[in-house]
Design a protein around this motif. Structure first.
Motif, PDB file in Angstrom:
ATOM      1  N   GLY A  85     -64.008 -58.955  -2.462  1.00 46.82           N
ATOM      2  CA  GLY A  85     -62.878 -58.034  -2.492  1.00 46.82           C
ATOM      3  C   GLY A  85     -62.540 -57.539  -1.108  1.00 46.82           C
ATOM      4  N   PRO A  86     -61.531 -56.659  -0.983  1.00 48.91           N
ATOM      5  CA  PRO A  86     -61.152 -56.096   0.312  1.00 48.91           C
ATOM      6  C   PRO A  86     -62.340 -55.457   1.031  1.00 48.91           C
ATOM      7  N   TRP A  87     -62.337 -55.587   2.351  1.00 51.74           N
ATOM      8  CA  TRP A  87     -63.415 -55.099   3.203  1.00 51.74           C
ATOM      9  C   TRP A  87     -64.721 -55.878   2.995  1.00 51.74           C
ATOM     10  N   ILE A 128     -60.570 -63.211 -11.526  1.00 51.91           N
ATOM     11  CA  ILE A 128     -60.428 -63.717 -10.159  1.00 51.91           C
ATOM     12  C   ILE A 128     -58.983 -64.015  -9.793  1.00 51.91           C
ATOM     13  N   ASP A 129     -58.123 -64.273 -10.783  1.00 51.05           N
ATOM     14  CA  ASP A 129     -56.728 -64.552 -10.426  1.00 51.05           C
ATOM     15  C   ASP A 129     -55.994 -63.286  -9.996  1.00 51.05           C
ATOM     16  N   VAL A 130     -56.627 -62.125 -10.176  1.00 45.34           N
ATOM     17  CA  VAL A 130     -56.117 -60.868  -9.630  1.00 45.34           C
ATOM     18  C   VAL A 130     -56.888 -60.490  -8.370  1.00 45.34           C
ATOM     19  N   GLY A 131     -58.210 -60.599  -8.433  1.00 45.93           N
ATOM     20  CA  GLY A 131     -59.051 -60.164  -7.326  1.00 45.93           C
ATOM     21  C   GLY A 131     -58.896 -60.986  -6.063  1.00 45.93           C
ATOM     22  N   ILE A 132     -58.757 -62.303  -6.195  1.00 46.78           N
ATOM     23  CA  ILE A 132     -58.653 -63.154  -5.004  1.00 46.78           C
ATOM     24  C   ILE A 132     -57.366 -62.892  -4.226  1.00 46.78           C
ATOM     25  N   PRO A 133     -56.203 -62.825  -4.867  1.00 47.10           N
ATOM     26  CA  PRO A 133     -55.008 -62.441  -4.105  1.00 47.10           C
ATOM     27  C   PRO A 133     -55.132 -61.065  -3.445  1.00 47.10           C
ATOM     28  N   ASN A 134     -55.801 -60.124  -4.103  1.00 40.91           N
ATOM     29  CA  ASN A 134     -56.021 -58.812  -3.492  1.00 40.91           C
ATOM     30  C   ASN A 134     -56.816 -58.941  -2.200  1.00 40.91           C
ATOM     31  N   PHE A 135     -57.854 -59.779  -2.239  1.00 35.07           N
ATOM     32  CA  PHE A 135     -58.665 -59.970  -1.035  1.00 35.07           C
ATOM     33  C   PHE A 135     -57.851 -60.604   0.084  1.00 35.07           C
ATOM     34  N   VAL A 136     -57.108 -61.655  -0.236  1.00 37.98           N
ATOM     35  CA  VAL A 136     -56.332 -62.352   0.793  1.00 37.98           C
ATOM     36  C   VAL A 136     -55.279 -61.428   1.397  1.00 37.98           C
ATOM     37  N   SER A 137     -54.646 -60.610   0.561  1.00 37.26           N
ATOM     38  CA  SER A 137     -53.662 -59.657   1.053  1.00 37.26           C
ATOM     39  C   SER A 137     -54.296 -58.680   2.034  1.00 37.26           C
ATOM     40  N   TYR A 181     -57.096 -59.187   3.748  1.00 34.63           N
ATOM     41  CA  TYR A 181     -57.554 -59.953   4.911  1.00 34.63           C
ATOM     42  C   TYR A 181     -56.411 -60.132   5.914  1.00 34.63           C
ATOM     43  N   LYS A 182     -55.241 -60.513   5.405  1.00 28.84           N
ATOM     44  CA  LYS A 182     -54.088 -60.714   6.292  1.00 28.84           C
ATOM     45  C   LYS A 182     -53.686 -59.400   6.962  1.00 28.84           C
ATOM     46  N   SER A 183     -53.698 -58.330   6.191  1.00 30.66           N
ATOM     47  CA  SER A 183     -53.320 -57.030   6.746  1.00 30.66           C
ATOM     48  C   SER A 183     -54.320 -56.582   7.801  1.00 30.66           C
ATOM     49  N   HIS A 193     -56.217 -58.311   9.708  1.00 30.31           N
ATOM     50  CA  HIS A 193     -56.147 -59.137  10.915  1.00 30.31           C
ATOM     51  C   HIS A 193     -54.737 -59.218  11.501  1.00 30.31           C
ATOM     52  N   GLY A 194     -53.829 -58.379  10.991  1.00 34.92           N
ATOM     53  CA  GLY A 194     -52.484 -58.359  11.537  1.00 34.92           C
ATOM     54  C   GLY A 194     -51.674 -59.600  11.240  1.00 34.92           C
ATOM     55  N   LEU A 195     -51.962 -60.241  10.104  1.00 35.96           N
ATOM     56  CA  LEU A 195     -51.291 -61.493   9.742  1.00 35.96           C
ATOM     57  C   LEU A 195     -50.287 -61.293   8.634  1.00 35.96           C
ATOM     58  N   ALA A 196     -50.155 -60.099   8.110  1.00 40.62           N
ATOM     59  CA  ALA A 196     -49.266 -59.858   6.971  1.00 40.62           C
ATOM     60  C   ALA A 196     -47.805 -60.011   7.403  1.00 40.62           C
TER      61      ALA A 196
END
Length: 334
Positions: A187-189, A316-325, A327-329, A331-334
């Protein structure tokens, strides 16, 4: 209440602290900020908690594997309950750095037990074990009533040792304890050494991902919010000292629970969801199984559900997109 959260700058420790603080409790987060993975990430977690909750959150930089250092760090603090989440993590790292695992996970666990025993105040200790204790068990799902006498990594052996020490202290000193066998938390963090982070990083950079076990592996991926809900429920409900058999077989105030999503997912499915969330396909480098790894994990959560009503809610189809979102934020990739 005042909670001590060891591994307070870690992934689960950060989220648990945030949860406890948000509901109005006070938290002391203790961590030695070791460089196993990015210290900057750990410091960012601490800063986030400090900015959000001010003086209700206290961070203590100390090593709980050193008894005198732990005692000095906590002197004068009136700790009510402990979430002992700090440990040296990682199965593969234990193959090359065995002494670190004994120091942090065995001596460190003993020091926390001794602190709780002598505090005169602590009335509940919840600690992190691991699904790794199930070793090469082939019966799925893994149940807390299964025998776990054959660990296949030193990391798993240290976590099994923690469970045995806690059983002894619960028996001798009637210290209520709950050991939690976590299943593949994400998950996030999250942690940079975990597959979710490593795969996301590689896909975004256009690098191949190393997929062990030729991709033929299954994991019970458990979202961080569901983990925190289980830990908090155990903190709020100490193991009863009633002489009755608890989850895991103890008649002392000590119980063992699995905390998982109660759903074993194909590794390939996890990668597909990452590809969708990242928006790029992954180039897969299929590799053999690594020493200490297992083919499949799957949590039987009947015990914690029956005792505390625990039920995971994040697929996981909810949790994985949450993590990627996140991660991008981050690292300044959003």
């Amino acid at each position: 209440m005042l909670y001590l959260v060891t591994g307070g700058a870690g992934f689960i420790g950060f989220h648990l602290s945030r949860y406890l603080l948000a509901r109005g409790d006070r938290v002391v987060g203790l961590d030695n900020l070791n460089p196993y993975y990015s210290v900057d990430l750990k410091k960012d977690r601490i800063q986030t908690l400090t900015e959000e909750f001010g003086d209700r959150y206290t961070f203590v930089h100390a090593d709980f594997s050193r008894s005198a250092e732990l005692t000095e760090a906590l002197q004068g603090l009136e700790i009510d309950r402990i979430a002992h989440l700090g440990a040296q993590a990682g199965v593969r790292y234990s193959l090359t750095h065995p002494h670190v695992y004994v120091e942090a996970n065995v001596m460190g666990h003993l020091n926390i037990l001794e602190y709780a025993r002598h505090s005169g105040r602590v009335d509940n200790l919840v600690y992190a074990s691991s699904s790794s204790v199930y070793g090469g068990n082939t019966k799925l799902p893994f149940s807390v009533d299964d025998r776990v006498d054959h660990p296949i990594s030193l990391y798993a052996a240290t976590k099994k040792a923690d469970e045995l020490m806690s059983e002894t202290y619960a028996h001798l000193y009637r210290l209520p304890q709950t050991g939690l066998r976590f299943f593949t938390v994400y998950g996030p963090w999250g942690r940079p050494d975990m597959a979710m982070w490593l795969f996301t990083e590689a896909i975004l950079a256009g690098r191949p991902i190393d997929v062990f076990g030729e991709g033929n592996m299954k994991r019970d991926f458990t979202y961080i919010d569901d983990i925190v809900a289980g830990v908090a429920a155990c903190l709020d409900t100490p193991a009863p000292d009633d002489g009755k058999e608890k989850a895991g077989g103890s008649r002392a105030p000590h119980r063992l629970y699995n905390i998982g999503n109660n759903q074993s997912e194909d590794l390939s499915r996890m990668i597909e969801l990452l590809e969708e969330a990242v928006g790029k396909p992954a180039e897969r480098n299929l590799l053999p199984m690594q020493p200490g790894d297992v083919r499949a994990t799957y949590a039987d959560i009947d015990a914690i559900h029956g005792d505390l009503g625990y039920k995971p809610t994040t697929p996981i189809d909810v949790g994985i997109p949450n993590f990627v979102s996140w991660y991008k934020s981050y690292h300044g990739l959003a």
